[in-house]
Enzyme design. Structure first.
Site, PDB file in Angstrom:
ATOM      1  N   ASP A  32       0.855  -1.163  -0.023  1.00 28.32           N
ATOM      2  CA  ASP A  32       0.155   0.059   0.142  1.00 28.32           C
ATOM      3  C   ASP A  32       0.785   1.297  -0.116  1.00 28.32           C
ATOM      4  O   ASP A  32       0.741   2.242   0.865  1.00 28.32           O
ATOM      5  CB  ASP A  32      -0.930  -0.026   1.309  1.00 28.32           C
ATOM      6  CG  ASP A  32      -1.684  -1.239   1.276  1.00 28.32           C
ATOM      7  OD1 ASP A  32      -2.202  -1.870   0.439  1.00 28.32           O
ATOM      8  OD2 ASP A  32      -1.631  -1.907   2.499  1.00 28.32           O
ATOM      9  N   GLU A 207     -11.729   0.249  -3.410  1.00 27.01           N
ATOM     10  CA  GLU A 207     -11.030   0.656  -2.353  1.00 27.01           C
ATOM     11  C   GLU A 207      -9.900   1.399  -2.645  1.00 27.01           C
ATOM     12  O   GLU A 207      -9.671   1.887  -3.733  1.00 27.01           O
ATOM     13  CB  GLU A 207     -10.693  -0.333  -1.428  1.00 27.01           C
ATOM     14  CG  GLU A 207      -9.893  -1.382  -1.964  1.00 27.01           C
ATOM     15  CD  GLU A 207      -9.463  -2.666  -1.108  1.00 27.01           C
ATOM     16  OE1 GLU A 207      -9.780  -2.580   0.259  1.00 27.01           O
ATOM     17  OE2 GLU A 207      -8.786  -3.399  -1.373  1.00 27.01           O
TER      18      GLU A 207
END
Length: 446
Positions: A32, A207
Site C-alpha cells: 500500500d 477501495e
C-alpha cells in the site's frame, strides 16, 4: 513525555539504507505505498505486512502492527527511517489488533500529517470497524506524535489526502464505497458533509482511493475487483469531489494472482510514476506483499497509458552499484530463468540461471559516468567453465567484457577487464556463450 520518547527512540536508532529495483524494499514486507515528494526526495509511507501467528494477528490473514517511512533522492537507494507509528503506542487503538492498514501522508504549513486506519478499542465512542487517525510531525521522516482521538465522522480504511491549488484540503477513504469530504485547515477535522463518490462501477469491491490533479483535471484512482482480483482503474472529473467519468484501467490484474493492489501516483523531476505492490517475496501467500514502482505516461488528451509491471522498475543505476540481473528488462525466449537464492530466506533475493548457449538477459539504464571504470565483477557459480559476455545495446552488440566463470559448487566473485570502456547511460546484455548450468547473482563495474 513517555510516548514522545518512544517515537524519538525509534527514529534515532533505525536508519538503514537499501539499494533495490523492483521490489523497492528488500528488508521487510511492504504494501500500500503512499509516495510523496517532499523537497528533493521521494518519501514512501507503506503499510508493513508481517506473517501472523497464534500470538500475533489472525492466521492466514493480513497482520500489520506498525509503519515505517522510506526515502530516496534517486529512486534506487532507499533509506529506512524506522518505525514512525506503532499500534500499542496510540492511545485510542485496540491493543494488539494488527490492523494498521494502508496510510497516507501530506505536508501543510511546515507540518507533516500522517493518516492511518485501524480499529479503536472504544467501540461505544467510535463504533465498530475501522476509523482513521492522524499523527503529526515537523519532519517527513518523523518523529510523529499521534492525536489522542481519531477523526470524527469517518468510518473506513485507506485514507488519502489531497490539497487543491486553492488551498482546500480533501480526505478520501473507502468502506463499501469511496467517500470524500473537505478537511479543515488544521487537517484534523472534517469541514463538510461526507459525500459518496458516485459514477464509479457499482459491481465489485472498490477501495484505496488516490486523488491527483494534472492540467486542471482531477484523477480519482482506485483498485477495483471487476472479475476476481483487483486491478487499478481511474475516473476523471473537474472538481475534487466529482462528478467523475470512469476512463479505464491503469494496471491489469496480477498475472500471478496477487489478490490486492494498492497504489499512489506522483510526478518527480518531470516524470510521473506509479507506486503499487505485489507479492514478490511471498509468491504462495498474497498477504505478505512488497512495493514496486514503474513509470507512468499520459496520452495527449490526458488519459493514462496502461502501465505494464516490470522487474527492472525505475531509476538509473550507477554502474559501480550492485546490479541485480534478476530484475531484468527482458530475457531471451529460452535458456534463462529466475529463482530464489534461498527459499528459506527469500529476502536474500533472486538469481539468474543460464542453461543454453546464446541465452541472454537485458538490463536497462546503467550509468557509466566517465571512462574511469575498467573492470567488471560477477558473483556466479557454474557446473562447468563457461564464458559470459557483456554487450551493449543488443545481444550481438558491442562486447565490452568477456568473463570466464570457472566450475564452482558455491558462489564466487570473478573479475575481468573491460575491453571497451563506456560513458553515459547504457543498456546491458548478458550473454551465455557455452552450454551448461550457470547461476549469476549480481555484477558491478569497478
Amino acid at each position: 513525555m513517555l510516548k514522545h520518547l518512544v517515537f524519538c527512540f525509534g527514529f534515532i536508532t533505525v536508519f538503514n539504507s537499501v539499494s533495490a529495483q523492483n521490489p523497492l524494499i528488500n528488508s521487510q514486507y511492504t504494501a500500500d505505498p503512499s509516495a510523496r515528494v517532499f523537497g528533493d526526495r521521494v518519501y514512501i509511507y507503506p503499510s508493513h505486512d508481517i506473517i501472523a501467528t497464534k500470538e500475533k494477528g489472525r492466521l492466514g490473514w493480513f497482520a500489520m502492527e506498525d509503519y515505517h517511512v522510506f526515502s530516496s533522492a534517486n529512486l534506487i537507494d532507499w533509506t529506512d527511517h524506522g518505525v514512525i507509528v506503532t499500534q500499542n503506542n496510540v492511545s485510542w487503538v485496540k491493543p494488539n489488533s494488527y490492523s494498521m492498514w494502508a496510510p497516507d501522508c501530506i505536508e501543510r504549513n511546515g507540518k507533516y500529517y500522517f493518516y492511518f486506519p485501524t480499529t479503536p478499542k472504544d467501540t461505544i465512542a467510535y463504533g465498530k470497524g475501522f476509523t482513521i487517525g492522524v499523527a503529526v510531525s515537523n519532519r517527513p521522516e518523523g518523529p510523529f506524535i499521534p492525536e489522542s482521538t481519531p477523526i470524527k465522522n469517518v468510518k473506513g480504511i485507506d485514507p488519502n489526502v489531497f490539497i487543491d491549488k486553492d488551498g482546500q484540503a480533501y480526505l478520501y477513504w473507502s468502506g463499501g464505497n469511496i467517500y470524500g469530504a473537505k478537511l479543515k485547515e488544521n487537517m484534523l477535522e472534517l469541514e463538510s458533509e461526507v459525500k459518496t463518490l458516485g459514477d464509479l462501477p457499482t459491481k465489485g469491491l472498490k477501495e484505496g482511493p488516490y486523488m491527483f490533479e494534472r492540467n486542471g483535471l482531477y484523477y480519482l484512482t482506485y483498485p477495483h475487483v471487476e472479475n476476481k482480483i483487483e486491478r487499478l482503474e481511474y475516473a476523471i472529473g473537474k472538481h475534487p469531489l466529482g462528478p467523475f467519468k470512469v476512463m479505464g484501467v491503469i494496471m491489469d490484474e496480477s498475472a500471478t494472482g496477487c489478490w490486492t493492489n494498492h497504489h499512489s501516483i506522483i510526478e518527480f523531476k518531470k516524470q510521473w510514476y506509479l507506486f503499487y505492490h505485489h507479492n514478490d517475496y511471498s509468491p504462495n501467500f498474497d498477504k505478505a506483499r512488497s512495493i514496486r514502482a514503474d513509470s507512468l505516461t499520459f496520452n495527449a488528451d490526458g488519459t493514462i497509458k496502461k502501465v505494464i509491471p516490470t522487474l527492472r522498475g525505475i531509476g538509473v543505476i550507477d554502474a559501480k552499484k550492485t546490479i541485480q540481473l534478476d530484475r531484468y528488462s527482458q530475457i531471451s525466449s529460452k535458456g534463462v530463468s529466475i529463482d530464489f537464492i534461498d527459499t528459506a530466506d527469500r529476502f536474500k533475493g533472486w538469481k539468474t540461471v543460464f542453461t543454453e548457449n546464446n541465452a541472454w538477459l537485458q538490463y536497462n539504464t546503467v550509468a557509466f559516468g566517465n571512462k574511469s571504470l575498467h573492470n567488471v565483477k560477477l558473483k556466479a557459480k557454474s557446473t562447468k567453465e563457461v564464458l559470459i559476455q557483456i554487450r551493449i545495446g543488443k545481444p550481438d552488440g558491442l562486447m565490452i567484457a568477456e568473463v570466464k566463470v570457472p566450475q564452482s559448487e558455491s558462489f564466487i566473485e570473478v573479475n575481468a577487464p573491460l575491453l571497451k570502456r563506456q560513458t553515459g547511460i547504457q543498456n546491458l546484455f548478458i550473454v551465455m556463450k557455452s552450454n551448461g548450468h550457470t547461476e549469476l547473482d549480481w555484477l558491478t563495474f569497478e
